[in-house]
Enzyme design. Structure first.
Site, PDB file in Angstrom:
ATOM      1  N   SER A  36       1.221  -1.120  -0.562  1.00  0.00           N
ATOM      2  CA  SER A  36       0.464   0.176  -0.093  1.00  0.00           C
ATOM      3  C   SER A  36       0.871   1.220   0.249  1.00  0.00           C
ATOM      4  O   SER A  36       1.923   1.678   0.196  1.00  0.00           O
ATOM      5  CB  SER A  36      -0.642   0.718   1.184  1.00  0.00           C
ATOM      6  OG  SER A  36       0.220   0.421   2.462  1.00  0.00           O
ATOM      7  N   LYS A  37       0.389   2.286  -0.176  1.00  0.00           N
ATOM      8  CA  LYS A  37       0.903   3.372   0.041  1.00  0.00           C
ATOM      9  C   LYS A  37       1.753   3.839   0.923  1.00  0.00           C
ATOM     10  O   LYS A  37       2.587   4.763   0.461  1.00  0.00           O
ATOM     11  CB  LYS A  37       0.042   4.363  -0.154  1.00  0.00           C
ATOM     12  CG  LYS A  37      -1.025   5.133  -1.144  1.00  0.00           C
ATOM     13  CD  LYS A  37      -1.988   6.317  -0.983  1.00  0.00           C
ATOM     14  CE  LYS A  37      -2.425   6.610  -2.725  1.00  0.00           C
ATOM     15  NZ  LYS A  37      -3.585   7.597  -2.706  1.00  0.00           N
ATOM     16  N   ARG A  38       1.479   3.152   1.978  1.00  0.00           N
ATOM     17  CA  ARG A  38       2.561   3.382   3.165  1.00  0.00           C
ATOM     18  C   ARG A  38       4.068   2.844   2.983  1.00  0.00           C
ATOM     19  O   ARG A  38       4.579   2.719   3.844  1.00  0.00           O
ATOM     20  CB  ARG A  38       1.320   2.944   5.010  1.00  0.00           C
ATOM     21  CG  ARG A  38       1.920   1.312   4.655  1.00  0.00           C
ATOM     22  CD  ARG A  38       0.809   1.344   6.065  1.00  0.00           C
ATOM     23  NE  ARG A  38       0.058  -0.011   6.299  1.00  0.00           N
ATOM     24  CZ  ARG A  38       1.574  -1.434   6.705  1.00  0.00           C
ATOM     25  NH1 ARG A  38       2.376  -0.482   6.932  1.00  0.00           N
ATOM     26  NH2 ARG A  38       1.120  -2.620   6.515  1.00  0.00           N
TER      27      ARG A  38
END
Length: 478
Positions: free
Chosen positions: A247-249
């Protein structure tokens, strides 16, 4: 079905080409090339609200940058909506599909009841066996708009013999009658995918394992139409280092972001092919070696973990192995995408390019990305007087007294080269009983504004006599 292998990459243009999609495209491309076949590109733009031209451009640009050239023209799914609807009406005419007039409220009630009874939230088939003429059904429907649903088998199982996941079984009681046409007459994704894959002659579907349930539903459509079902392979998704779905994290996700981070396409291809596929412990493959070796039998079932540090190390390996002139050209072409790259690009005349290529052997030994390479090359085009980083300031505060004598030695050189400069500096160090590092470090700081750089004598040669001496005089006079 044709004997020739045909794969397809079919992204939805609702965002950038993420790293998982790039790996799917790579696997399709390699499988097609390995088997002497073709890979097609289909843009699945049926979601008109979320599909954008910018996303389509990003997907095509990302594939081009990665070097994954598809065969033939790009196919746009939405443009084929009429064909998809024709197929649905064929099934309707044959009694293999039916009109369903259930309202949104009724569907919500069905789902809520199923949850209370511990069943999967499925459509209950209430319009499936209504019987009667179409006029009689329309009268019962009382003016409601109908969707068209597939008459899916109620008994038995739908089985997918998957080339990665193995034999996967779905009880048909858990697969409801899926919608083929919406109430406005537009086709659903499920129908469009099947019709397009059939019409495009796709023989092998390679995609993420999040599509495995879709595979069962799509197989039912194939069988209702009497079409051959493509061979399927559902590859595991990519996870972050912590084991969670990427994911973006976890960092940059779009392929264009990896270009901006300074990765080489060849290195990213090599890294991606090793995410879920392996050939023993071998790490590095040329593109031709990948094509020759790639086989779905060597794709694992467990999720691969994306490790940015490993990618950086692989990228550093590729940079060091790339010839200097070629790497110089790659860097120049990538400068518009790199943070701060415009500064070097604005100063890139023939003379600066020659300096950059001459400095490349020393620069690439200390860089893992093109961003680091461009940063390391800043000393080549820095304006005088140079800004000093903290380390350079500290070095000069302790060794600036060596500069006047070193300037005199260097001014006396009849031939300006790394070898001649090194001989002069070494002679000075020996005569003054100083360590070479004690003498060379102030030179490095004064010439580059930094505490680290390529070999200092190479720096002197690359910068040339006039620029080198001017920079040294600036600092000697401070």
């Amino acid at each position: 079905m044709s004997d020739k292998v045909v794969t397809r990459f079919a992204p939805s243009p609702t965002g950038f080409l993420h790293i998982g999609g790039a790996r799917t495209a790579l696997f399709n491309w390699l499988f097609a090339k390995h088997n002497g076949g073709t890979m097609l590109l289909r843009i699945e733009d049926t979601d008109r609200e979320r599909s954008t031209d910018a996303a389509i451009e990003a997907i095509i640009d990302g594939l081009d940058w990665l070097g994954l050239k598809w065969d033939g023209d790009t196919i746009y799914q939405f443009a084929r909506a009429k064909r998809h609807a024709e197929v649905a009406h064929e099934l309707l005419a044959k009694g293999l599909a039916y009109k369903c007039y259930a309202t949104a409220d009724e569907l919500t009630e069905m789902r809520e009841l199923a949850r209370k009874e511990g069943r999967p939230p499925r459509y209950d088939g209430r319009w499936r066996d209504l019987g009667g003429t179409q006029a009689e059904q329309d009268a019962i429907a009382e003016g409601r708009k109908a969707v068209v649903r597939l008459k899916a088998p109620k008994e038995g199982e739908t089985i997918i013999d998957d080339k990665v996941q193995g034999r996967v079984t779905f009880p048909n009681k858990d697969l409801d009658d899926l919608v083929l046409l919406r109430s406005d007459g537009t086709p659903t994704y499920m129908l469009a995918v099947v019709v397009d894959d059939h019409d495009m002659g796709v023989t092998n579907i390679i995609r993420g394992d999040d599509h495995l349930t879709n595979a069962a539903r799509q197989k039912q459509i194939y069988e209702a139409l009497g079409w051959s079902v493509p061979i399927m392979a559902h590859i595991p998704l990519i996870h972050g280092q912590d084991g969670a779905k990427l994911s973006k994290r976890h960092g940059a996700l779009g392929v264009e972001q990896y270009r901006a981070l300074g990765f080489l396409p060849a290195a990213l291809r090599n890294y991606l092919v090793r995410l879920g596929w392996s050939q023993g412990d071998r790490e590095f493959f040329t593109t031709d070696e990948m094509i020759e070796a790639f086989d779905l039998a060597q794709v694992g079932r467990s999720a691969a973990r994306f490790d940015l540090v490993k990618l950086e190390n692989m990228n550093g390996h590729y940079m060091r192995a790339t010839p200097d002139s070629e790497l110089t050209q790659i860097l120049i072409e990538t400068l518009p995408y790199l943070p701060g790259g415009e500064d070097l690009l604005s100063k890139l005349d023939a003379s600066m390019r020659a300096k950059l290529e001459k400095a490349m052997p020393g620069l690439k030994e200390r860089a893992k990305t093109l961003v680091e390479l461009a940063d390391g090359a800043k000393f080549l085009h820095a304006a005088r007087p140079l800004e000093m980083d903290a380390k350079a300031q500290d070095i000069l505060s302790k060794g600036r007294e060596h500069l006047p004598a070193l300037i005199a030695r260097l001014e006396a050189l009849t031939h300006w080269s790394a070898a001649e400069a090194e001989a002069a500096v070494r002679a000075y160090a020996e005569e003054t009983d100083a360590k070479l590092g004690t003498v060379a470090q102030p030179l490095r700081a004064a010439l580059t504004g930094r505490g680290t750089s390529p070999g200092i004598f190479d720096v002197l040669e690359v910068l040339g006599r006039d620029e080198s001496l001017s920079r040294l005089r600036d600092q000697a006079a401070t």
